[in-house]
Write a protein that holds these residues in place. Structure first.
Motif, PDB file in Angstrom:
ATOM      1  N   SER A  20       0.834  -1.187   0.000  1.00 49.61           N
ATOM      2  CA  SER A  20       0.000   0.000   0.000  1.00 49.61           C
ATOM      3  C   SER A  20       0.876   1.246   0.000  1.00 49.61           C
ATOM      4  O   SER A  20       1.957   1.252   0.586  1.00 49.61           O
ATOM      5  CB  SER A  20      -0.899  -0.005   1.236  1.00 49.61           C
ATOM      6  N   PHE A  21       0.402   2.291  -0.666  1.00 53.47           N
ATOM      7  CA  PHE A  21       1.100   3.566  -0.726  1.00 53.47           C
ATOM      8  C   PHE A  21       0.352   4.569   0.125  1.00 53.47           C
ATOM      9  O   PHE A  21      -0.850   4.771  -0.076  1.00 53.47           O
ATOM     10  CB  PHE A  21       1.186   4.044  -2.185  1.00 53.47           C
ATOM     11  N   GLU A  22       1.042   5.159   1.071  1.00 57.12           N
ATOM     12  CA  GLU A  22       0.414   6.153   1.942  1.00 57.12           C
ATOM     13  C   GLU A  22       0.324   7.476   1.189  1.00 57.12           C
ATOM     14  O   GLU A  22       1.327   8.144   0.970  1.00 57.12           O
ATOM     15  CB  GLU A  22       1.244   6.327   3.209  1.00 57.12           C
ATOM     16  N   GLY A  23      -0.870   7.837   0.777  1.00 59.87           N
ATOM     17  CA  GLY A  23      -1.073   9.059   0.013  1.00 59.87           C
ATOM     18  C   GLY A  23      -1.597   8.735  -1.366  1.00 59.87           C
ATOM     19  O   GLY A  23      -2.120   7.650  -1.621  1.00 59.87           O
ATOM     20  N   SER A  24      -1.432   9.700  -2.277  1.00 64.73           N
ATOM     21  CA  SER A  24      -1.887   9.495  -3.654  1.00 64.73           C
ATOM     22  C   SER A  24      -0.849  10.072  -4.614  1.00 64.73           C
ATOM     23  O   SER A  24      -0.191  11.060  -4.310  1.00 64.73           O
ATOM     24  CB  SER A  24      -3.243  10.167  -3.881  1.00 64.73           C
ATOM     25  N   ALA A  25      -0.712   9.418  -5.744  1.00 69.44           N
ATOM     26  CA  ALA A  25       0.252   9.848  -6.758  1.00 69.44           C
ATOM     27  C   ALA A  25      -0.352   9.638  -8.139  1.00 69.44           C
ATOM     28  O   ALA A  25      -1.159   8.735  -8.350  1.00 69.44           O
ATOM     29  CB  ALA A  25       1.553   9.066  -6.630  1.00 69.44           C
ATOM     30  N   LYS A  26       0.059  10.485  -9.057  1.00 69.25           N
ATOM     31  CA  LYS A  26      -0.392  10.357 -10.443  1.00 69.25           C
ATOM     32  C   LYS A  26       0.826  10.301 -11.337  1.00 69.25           C
ATOM     33  O   LYS A  26       1.725  11.131 -11.238  1.00 69.25           O
ATOM     34  CB  LYS A  26      -1.271  11.555 -10.826  1.00 69.25           C
ATOM     35  N   PHE A  27       0.874   9.287 -12.197  1.00 70.98           N
ATOM     36  CA  PHE A  27       1.880   9.202 -13.250  1.00 70.98           C
ATOM     37  C   PHE A  27       1.233   9.710 -14.524  1.00 70.98           C
ATOM     38  O   PHE A  27       0.252   9.130 -14.992  1.00 70.98           O
ATOM     39  CB  PHE A  27       2.320   7.751 -13.493  1.00 70.98           C
ATOM     40  N   VAL A  28       1.769  10.780 -15.086  1.00 66.06           N
ATOM     41  CA  VAL A  28       1.293  11.278 -16.368  1.00 66.06           C
ATOM     42  C   VAL A  28       2.263  10.769 -17.432  1.00 66.06           C
ATOM     43  O   VAL A  28       3.454  11.093 -17.401  1.00 66.06           O
ATOM     44  CB  VAL A  28       1.225  12.818 -16.400  1.00 66.06           C
ATOM     45  N   ILE A  29       1.740   9.952 -18.333  1.00 67.47           N
ATOM     46  CA  ILE A  29       2.545   9.435 -19.439  1.00 67.47           C
ATOM     47  C   ILE A  29       2.214  10.324 -20.631  1.00 67.47           C
ATOM     48  O   ILE A  29       1.099  10.293 -21.152  1.00 67.47           O
ATOM     49  CB  ILE A  29       2.222   7.962 -19.734  1.00 67.47           C
ATOM     50  N   GLU A  30       3.189  11.135 -21.020  1.00 72.11           N
ATOM     51  CA  GLU A  30       2.962  12.144 -22.054  1.00 72.11           C
ATOM     52  C   GLU A  30       2.323  11.545 -23.297  1.00 72.11           C
ATOM     53  O   GLU A  30       2.737  10.495 -23.779  1.00 72.11           O
ATOM     54  CB  GLU A  30       4.281  12.830 -22.413  1.00 72.11           C
ATOM     55  N   ASP A  31       1.299  12.213 -23.796  1.00 74.62           N
ATOM     56  CA  ASP A  31       0.562  11.842 -25.008  1.00 74.62           C
ATOM     57  C   ASP A  31      -0.220  10.535 -24.891  1.00 74.62           C
ATOM     58  O   ASP A  31      -0.706  10.019 -25.894  1.00 74.62           O
ATOM     59  CB  ASP A  31       1.492  11.769 -26.234  1.00 74.62           C
ATOM     60  N   GLU A  32      -0.336   9.980 -23.672  1.00 73.98           N
ATOM     61  CA  GLU A  32      -1.053   8.715 -23.491  1.00 73.98           C
ATOM     62  C   GLU A  32      -2.174   8.808 -22.466  1.00 73.98           C
ATOM     63  O   GLU A  32      -3.261   8.329 -22.697  1.00 73.98           O
ATOM     64  CB  GLU A  32      -0.082   7.590 -23.086  1.00 73.98           C
ATOM     65  N   GLY A  33      -1.906   9.411 -21.307  1.00 73.30           N
ATOM     66  CA  GLY A  33      -2.899   9.480 -20.240  1.00 73.30           C
ATOM     67  C   GLY A  33      -2.213   9.409 -18.895  1.00 73.30           C
ATOM     68  O   GLY A  33      -1.001   9.610 -18.785  1.00 73.30           O
ATOM     69  N   SER A  34      -2.994   9.111 -17.867  1.00 72.76           N
ATOM     70  CA  SER A  34      -2.406   9.089 -16.534  1.00 72.76           C
ATOM     71  C   SER A  34      -2.952   7.940 -15.692  1.00 72.76           C
ATOM     72  O   SER A  34      -4.057   7.443 -15.922  1.00 72.76           O
ATOM     73  CB  SER A  34      -2.616  10.426 -15.829  1.00 72.76           C
ATOM     74  N   VAL A  35      -2.137   7.568 -14.706  1.00 70.61           N
ATOM     75  CA  VAL A  35      -2.429   6.465 -13.807  1.00 70.61           C
ATOM     76  C   VAL A  35      -2.362   6.989 -12.383  1.00 70.61           C
ATOM     77  O   VAL A  35      -1.431   7.720 -12.031  1.00 70.61           O
ATOM     78  CB  VAL A  35      -1.401   5.317 -13.988  1.00 70.61           C
ATOM     79  N   ILE A  36      -3.344   6.621 -11.565  1.00 70.09           N
ATOM     80  CA  ILE A  36      -3.416   7.046 -10.175  1.00 70.09           C
ATOM     81  C   ILE A  36      -3.074   5.867  -9.268  1.00 70.09           C
ATOM     82  O   ILE A  36      -3.567   4.748  -9.477  1.00 70.09           O
ATOM     83  CB  ILE A  36      -4.843   7.538  -9.816  1.00 70.09           C
ATOM     84  N   ILE A  37      -2.246   6.143  -8.259  1.00 69.69           N
ATOM     85  CA  ILE A  37      -1.971   5.179  -7.199  1.00 69.69           C
ATOM     86  C   ILE A  37      -2.454   5.828  -5.907  1.00 69.69           C
ATOM     87  O   ILE A  37      -2.044   6.939  -5.569  1.00 69.69           O
ATOM     88  CB  ILE A  37      -0.475   4.856  -7.082  1.00 69.69           C
ATOM     89  N   GLU A  38      -3.333   5.114  -5.206  1.00 69.59           N
ATOM     90  CA  GLU A  38      -3.851   5.623  -3.943  1.00 69.59           C
ATOM     91  C   GLU A  38      -4.094   4.425  -3.030  1.00 69.59           C
ATOM     92  O   GLU A  38      -4.910   3.560  -3.352  1.00 69.59           O
ATOM     93  CB  GLU A  38      -5.144   6.399  -4.185  1.00 69.59           C
ATOM     94  N   GLY A  39      -3.356   4.379  -1.927  1.00 73.25           N
ATOM     95  CA  GLY A  39      -3.446   3.216  -1.053  1.00 73.25           C
ATOM     96  C   GLY A  39      -2.946   1.992  -1.789  1.00 73.25           C
ATOM     97  O   GLY A  39      -1.827   1.987  -2.301  1.00 73.25           O
TER      98      GLY A  39
END
Length: 96
Positions: A20-39
């Motif tokens: 589990s990840f404490e907090g939230s993070a977003k990976f933005v993959i340029e020209d593709e979209g984004s992925v969220i990690i939360e818990g």
């Protein structure tokens, strides 16, 4: 959702292996979209998070595969970080 983002969600779920990840993070993959990690959740999304990491597809894939250290990518200008730097460091620990 792009095939790249779908593959990224799958790869991140596998990489986290139930951690589990404490907090939230977003990976933005340029020209593709984004992925969220939360818990312990990994999903496609674009909402606000504690930290946003932005890179091109090649850099993102190299980080996920372990071929490129996230700190090295950041210091080399290949990875941009916006937001809580301590969250970015915690994320690196979860994905190591």
């Amino acid at each position: 959702m792009s095939e790249v983002v779908t593959a990224a969600v799958t790869a991140l779920k596998s990489k986290m292996a139930g951690e589990s990840f404490e907090g939230s993070a977003k990976f933005v993959i340029e020209d593709e979209g984004s992925v969220i990690i939360e818990g312990d959740d990994v999903r496609e999304g674009d909402e606000d998070t504690d930290v946003t990491l932005t890179a091109d597809q090649e850099t993102f894939e190299a980080i996920l595969s372990g071929d490129l250290n996230p700190t090295t990518a950041f210091m080399g200008g290949k990875l941009a970080i916006d937001g809580d730097m301590s969250a970015a460091m915690r994320l690196a620990g979860v994905l190591a």
